[in-house]
Design an enzyme around this catalytic site. Structure first.
Site, PDB file in Angstrom:
ATOM      1  N   HIS A 229     -60.285  23.003  10.633  1.00 16.01           N
ATOM      2  CA  HIS A 229     -60.589  21.936   9.678  1.00 16.01           C
ATOM      3  C   HIS A 229     -61.947  21.335  10.022  1.00 16.01           C
ATOM      4  O   HIS A 229     -62.263  21.119  11.197  1.00 16.01           O
ATOM      5  CB  HIS A 229     -59.514  20.854   9.747  1.00 16.01           C
ATOM      6  N   CYS A 267     -62.003  22.063   3.352  1.00 16.24           N
ATOM      7  CA  CYS A 267     -61.673  20.718   2.887  1.00 16.24           C
ATOM      8  C   CYS A 267     -62.849  20.182   2.084  1.00 16.24           C
ATOM      9  O   CYS A 267     -63.899  19.856   2.646  1.00 16.24           O
ATOM     10  CB  CYS A 267     -61.362  19.798   4.063  1.00 16.24           C
ATOM     11  N   HIS A 294     -57.879  22.377   1.286  1.00 15.27           N
ATOM     12  CA  HIS A 294     -57.624  20.960   1.052  1.00 15.27           C
ATOM     13  C   HIS A 294     -58.474  20.541  -0.132  1.00 15.27           C
ATOM     14  O   HIS A 294     -59.709  20.575  -0.049  1.00 15.27           O
ATOM     15  CB  HIS A 294     -58.036  20.118   2.257  1.00 15.27           C
ATOM     16  N   ASP A 341     -55.162  16.814  -1.041  1.00 13.71           N
ATOM     17  CA  ASP A 341     -55.381  16.105   0.214  1.00 13.71           C
ATOM     18  C   ASP A 341     -55.613  14.637  -0.083  1.00 13.71           C
ATOM     19  O   ASP A 341     -56.615  14.275  -0.710  1.00 13.71           O
ATOM     20  CB  ASP A 341     -56.582  16.714   0.943  1.00 13.71           C
ATOM     21  N   HIS A 342     -54.682  13.828   0.342  1.00 10.01           N
ATOM     22  CA  HIS A 342     -54.707  12.386   0.113  1.00 10.01           C
ATOM     23  C   HIS A 342     -54.466  12.085  -1.370  1.00 10.01           C
ATOM     24  O   HIS A 342     -54.478  12.966  -2.219  1.00 10.01           O
ATOM     25  CB  HIS A 342     -55.998  11.737   0.616  1.00 10.01           C
ATOM     26  N   TYR A 358     -51.134   9.238   1.781  1.00 10.91           N
ATOM     27  CA  TYR A 358     -50.021  10.166   1.583  1.00 10.91           C
ATOM     28  C   TYR A 358     -48.851   9.539   0.827  1.00 10.91           C
ATOM     29  O   TYR A 358     -47.700   9.833   1.091  1.00 10.91           O
ATOM     30  CB  TYR A 358     -49.564  10.727   2.934  1.00 10.91           C
TER      31      TYR A 358
END
Length: 383
Positions: A229, A267, A294, A341-342, A358
């Site tokens: 990541h 990401c 992501h 992601d998020h 989350y």
């Protein structure tokens, strides 16, 4: 969708109803560096499968700080890591995400930034970070690590904070965000930072290369894909080195170990937080070595300041990015694991206990947008 285990306020049932089919999780209750017991891996996998889902990705198997610094019993810790890879593979889990960020995992300074629509997002502000670093943590070299403008603005910002706001800023930065590998008190945090004195970018990068060359052959033997990541955010914090932030960093990581098991978690939000990262060019250049995706969007407000936008908002062109990876998936003949992601805190997420980034409904919205975009691309290009 990411799930933090039985204590996660978002249930597996919630995730299935949101449209998720695979789960991204980890055994967060084991200390960094320990071998994950096979029995616990099986329990987690069985729990997920009873809910009608699959455990597709481990995020993360943490890399111990001694491995990153190559201090202490790092050789033994690497052997533990290799054994965890073997055990996950035998359980049928073939994608492992990890990071090589010193001390802190992902970092934000504001966990409740109010968006124009009333939702709450995560935000990072280098001025707020500098205020914490210089005036609360009081790290020796802090002032010299920031430009005079940032340091001056940090002093002004700090002067506006009351005791409660100072405590909140401290908690946001060092208490550990969801999925973070460690949380610290102020004294412990400073000790951890000082443990990297003398370790600059090139040294940390060499340590990363050594680690990759130790684990990639094991992963390859057991059919596991390792996905590193990027740094989040992708620039220096607290004077610590950062080595997974740019296209040049990624190319050097892939060149250091030309093994298909050595790959990338792409990401979009992490890479997207730098003005000088051309996200689409990076996606096209590295797509064959991307093992995990992501999808998260960001809006850059100024240098070192960004907030997390709606998935189809922000400055990252999700249409082109999604098209790139949909076509790559078709070329491979298999799906690349992907998760939103998020997500923003919206609707009745405000009335629930939620992990920052989350919440259930904010991520449901993001997942729905991404699935719709993927569906449209598949139909338009007849893929």
């Amino acid at each position: 969708m990411r799930w933090f285990g039985p204590d996660d306020p978002v249930s597996l049932s919630d995730i299935r109803q949101a449209g998720g089919t695979g789960i991204v999780t980890a055994l967060h209750h084991f200390p960094n560096g320990e071998i994950w017991p096979e029995a616990d891996i099986k329990i987690r996998k069985d729990t997920i499968e009873r809910a009608g889902l699959r455990w597709d990705v481990v995020e993360s198997v943490p890399v111990h700080e001694d491995i990153k610094r190559r201090t202490g019993n790092y050789d033994s810790l690497i052997r533990n890591y290799q054994e965890t890879i073997r055990r996950l593979s035998r359980a049928g889990i073939k994608t492992i995400c990890y990071n090589f960020m010193p001390v802190l995992d992902w970092t934000r300074t504001d966990l409740g930034f109010i968006m124009p629509d009333g939702g709450k997002a995560l935000r990072f502000d280098i001025v707020a970070l500098a205020a914490f670093d210089i005036f609360i943590l009081k790290r020796n070299a802090a002032t010299s690590d920031y430009s005079p403008i940032v340091a001056g603005n940090a002093a002004v910002f700090f002067s506006t904070l009351d005791a409660k706001q100072k405590d909140l800023l401290t908690q946001n930065i060092i208490a550990g965000l969801p999925g973070s590998e460690e949380s610290y008190g102020l004294d412990d945090f400073l000790i951890q930072i000082e443990g990297y004195l003398g370790i600059e970018n090139e040294k940390l990068k060499a340590n990363l290369f050594d680690f990759i060359n130790a684990i990639a052959p094991i992963a390859d033997e057991f059919g596991v894909k390792m996905a590193i990541h990027p740094d989040d955010p992708p620039f220096t914090l607290f004077g610590l080195p950062r080595v997974v932030s740019t296209a040049e960093d990624i190319q050097s990581i892939l060149d250091a170990c030309d093994n298909s098991a050595n790959g990338l978690c792409f990401c979009t939000g992490s890479f997207g937080a730098r003005y000088d990262n051309d996200i689409l060019s990076m996606a096209k250049a590295f797509k064959e070595r991307v093992h995990f995706l992501h999808f998260r969007n960001v809006s850059i407000e100024s240098q070192g300041v960004f907030h997390e936008a709606n998935h189809l908002g922000g400055h990252v062109d999700f249409y082109e990015i999604m098209k790139t990876f949909v076509k790559e998936s078709k070329r491979r003949g298999e799906d690349i694991p992907m998760r939103p992601d998020h997500g923003h805190q919206i609707l009745d997420d405000f009335d629930k206990k939620t992990n920052p980034g989350y919440s259930a409904i904010g991520r449901l919205k993001g997942l729905a947008e991404l699935r719709g975009l993927e569906y449209g691309i598949n139909k338009f290009f007849k893929l």
